[in-house]
Design an enzyme around this catalytic site. Structure first.
Site, short mmCIF file in Angstrom:
data_model
loop_
_atom_site.label_atom_id
_atom_site.label_comp_id
_atom_site.label_asym_id
_atom_site.label_seq_id
_atom_site.Cartn_x
_atom_site.Cartn_y
_atom_site.Cartn_z
N TYR A 166 0.83 -1.21 0.00
CA TYR A 166 0.00 0.00 0.00
C TYR A 166 0.86 1.27 0.00
O TYR A 166 0.57 2.22 -0.71
CB TYR A 166 -0.96 0.01 1.20
CG TYR A 166 -1.93 -1.14 1.20
CD1 TYR A 166 -2.52 -1.59 0.02
CD2 TYR A 166 -2.26 -1.82 2.38
CE1 TYR A 166 -3.40 -2.66 0.02
CE2 TYR A 166 -3.15 -2.88 2.38
CZ TYR A 166 -3.71 -3.30 1.19
OH TYR A 166 -4.58 -4.35 1.18
C1 LIG Z 1 -0.79 -8.25 1.06
C2 LIG Z 1 -0.78 -9.19 -0.13
C3 LIG Z 1 -2.12 -9.15 -0.81
C4 LIG Z 1 0.30 -8.70 -1.10
O1 LIG Z 1 0.36 -9.57 -2.21
P1 LIG Z 1 1.78 -10.17 -2.68
O2 LIG Z 1 1.60 -10.70 -4.04
O3 LIG Z 1 2.27 -11.07 -1.62
O4 LIG Z 1 2.68 -8.89 -2.60
P2 LIG Z 1 3.06 -7.75 -3.64
O5 LIG Z 1 2.22 -7.69 -4.86
O6 LIG Z 1 3.19 -6.51 -2.84
O7 LIG Z 1 4.45 -8.25 -4.01
C5 LIG Z 1 5.38 -8.08 -2.98
C6 LIG Z 1 6.70 -8.61 -3.35
O8 LIG Z 1 7.04 -8.25 -4.66
C7 LIG Z 1 8.41 -8.05 -4.68
N1 LIG Z 1 8.61 -6.71 -5.23
C8 LIG Z 1 8.12 -5.53 -4.79
N2 LIG Z 1 8.57 -4.55 -5.55
C9 LIG Z 1 9.34 -5.12 -6.49
C10 LIG Z 1 10.10 -4.63 -7.57
N3 LIG Z 1 10.16 -3.34 -7.85
N4 LIG Z 1 10.74 -5.52 -8.34
C11 LIG Z 1 10.69 -6.82 -8.04
N5 LIG Z 1 10.01 -7.35 -7.05
C12 LIG Z 1 9.35 -6.50 -6.28
C13 LIG Z 1 8.95 -8.16 -3.30
O9 LIG Z 1 9.50 -9.45 -3.11
C14 LIG Z 1 7.73 -7.99 -2.47
O10 LIG Z 1 7.78 -8.69 -1.26
P3 LIG Z 1 8.09 -7.87 0.08
O11 LIG Z 1 7.02 -6.84 0.26
O12 LIG Z 1 8.09 -8.92 1.11
O13 LIG Z 1 9.43 -7.25 -0.13
C15 LIG Z 1 -0.45 -10.64 0.29
O14 LIG Z 1 0.88 -10.72 0.78
C16 LIG Z 1 -1.41 -11.20 1.31
O15 LIG Z 1 -2.42 -11.77 0.95
N6 LIG Z 1 -1.08 -11.04 2.60
C17 LIG Z 1 -1.86 -11.60 3.67
C18 LIG Z 1 -3.26 -11.07 3.71
C19 LIG Z 1 -3.30 -9.57 3.81
O16 LIG Z 1 -2.58 -8.96 4.60
N7 LIG Z 1 -4.17 -8.97 3.01
C20 LIG Z 1 -4.39 -7.56 3.03
C21 LIG Z 1 -5.29 -7.28 4.18
S1 LIG Z 1 -5.82 -5.63 4.09
#
Ligand SMILES: CC(C)(COP(=O)(O)OP(=O)(O)OC[C@H]1O[C@@H](n2cnc3c(N)ncnc32)[C@H](O)[C@@H]1OP(=O)(O)O)[C@@H](O)C(=O)NCCC(=O)NCCS
Length: 204
Positions: A166
C-alpha cells in the site's frame, strides 16, 4: 500448489468475475482468505453470506488470479465496491474520522466518492511475487470513483507485505489505530486518489 519460486515470477493470469462466478467459486476463494489472514479454520463459513451479499452491491468488481502453469487453481482474490453512506464500513470510518478530529466537510469529501477495497488476499504459497499488486491494479483500472479507501490491521513498523504494497502504491493515512465495532484489533484506514498508475519497475 507449487511452492517453487521461479514459476510465480511469470505474470499471473487475472480473471474478472461476474457476481454469479464469484458466488460459485466462493468455496475456492474463502480458503485463500483464511490462509492469507491466518484466521482459524471455519471462518470461511461465517464470511460466505457476507461476500455473497457484497457481490450484489453497486459498483462491485472482483478479480482473481491463477498461475500460468495451473490456470484452473485460484491463488488470489480481490474485490470491492462503490462506498455509500448506508454501508456499515462507511459509517464506521465516518465515526473514526470524527473522533480523529476531521471537520464534517473533510469527512464528506473523503467519503463522498470512493471505491472500497474490501478484500485483497494472496495464498501464502504464492505471496511475494507481485500478484497482489497486479490484482490491485486490475481491480482499480478505469474505476469512476475519485478515491480508493481500505482498512488493514496495524502491525509494528508497518512491517508486512500489505503495508509495503500500500505504501509503495501511494496510499496515505486517513485514520490510524481505529477499532471497528466488534473487532478488538486496531486498524489503519488508508486511501489515495484515482487513477492508480505505477511506472513499471524492473525486477529486482
Ligand atoms: C498483502 C498481499 C495481498 C500482497 O500480495 P503479494 O503478491 O504477496 O505482494 P506484492 O504484490 O506486494 O508483491 C510483494 C513482493 O514483490 C516483490 N517486489 C516488490 N517490488 C518489487 C520490484 N520493484 N521488483 C521486483 N520485485 C518486487 C517483493 O519481493 C515484495 O515482497 P516484500 O514486500 O516482502 O518485499 C499478500 O501478501 C497477502 O495476501 N497477505 C496476507 C493477507 C493480507 O494482509 N491482506 C491484506 C489485508 S488488508
Amino acid at each position: 500448489m507449487s511452492t517453487d519460486a521461479t514459476p510465480h515470477d511469470a505474470a499471473p493470469i487475472l480473471l474478472e468475475l461476474s457476481p454469479a462466478e464469484f458466488r460459485a467459486r466462493l468455496p475456492e476463494m474463502l480458503p485463500i482468505y483464511v490462509a492469507a489472514m491466518k484466521y482459524p479454520r471455519g471462518t470461511e463459513y461465517h464470511r460466505a453470506p457476507m461476500w455473497s451479499e457484497h457481490a450484489g452491491r453497486a459498483g462491485w468488481r472482483a478479480v482473481a488470479a491463477a498461475l500460468p502453469q495451473d490456470p484452473s487453481t485460484l491463488v488470489a482474490i480481490a474485490y470491492g465496491y462503490r462506498g455509500a453512506p448506508q454501508q456499515w464500513w462507511n459509517q464506521q470510518v465516518r465515526s473514526g474520522m470524527r473522533h480523529a478530529g476531521y471537520s464534517a466537510e473533510r469527512i464528506d469529501d473523503a467519503l463522498g466518492d470512493y471505491f472500497e477495497l474490501t478484500e485483497l488476499h494472496v495464498h501464502p504459497d504464492a505471496q511475494g511475487h507481485r500478484i497482489g499488486e497486479a490484482l490491485l491494479l486490475r481491480l482499480l483500472d478505469g474505476r469512476p470513483e475519485r478515491t480508493v479507501l481500505l482498512s488493514t490491521p496495524e502491525v509494528p513498523d508497518e512491517d508486512n507485505r500489505a503495508w509495503r504494497l500500500y505504501r509503495r502504491l501511494g496510499f496515505r493515512d486517513v485514520v490510524r489505530r481505529f477499532v471497528f465495532t466488534g473487532d478488538a484489533r486496531p486498524f489503519a484506514v488508508l486511501g489515495r486518489e484515482l487513477p492508480l498508475t505505477v511506472a513499471s519497475e524492473p525486477r529486482r
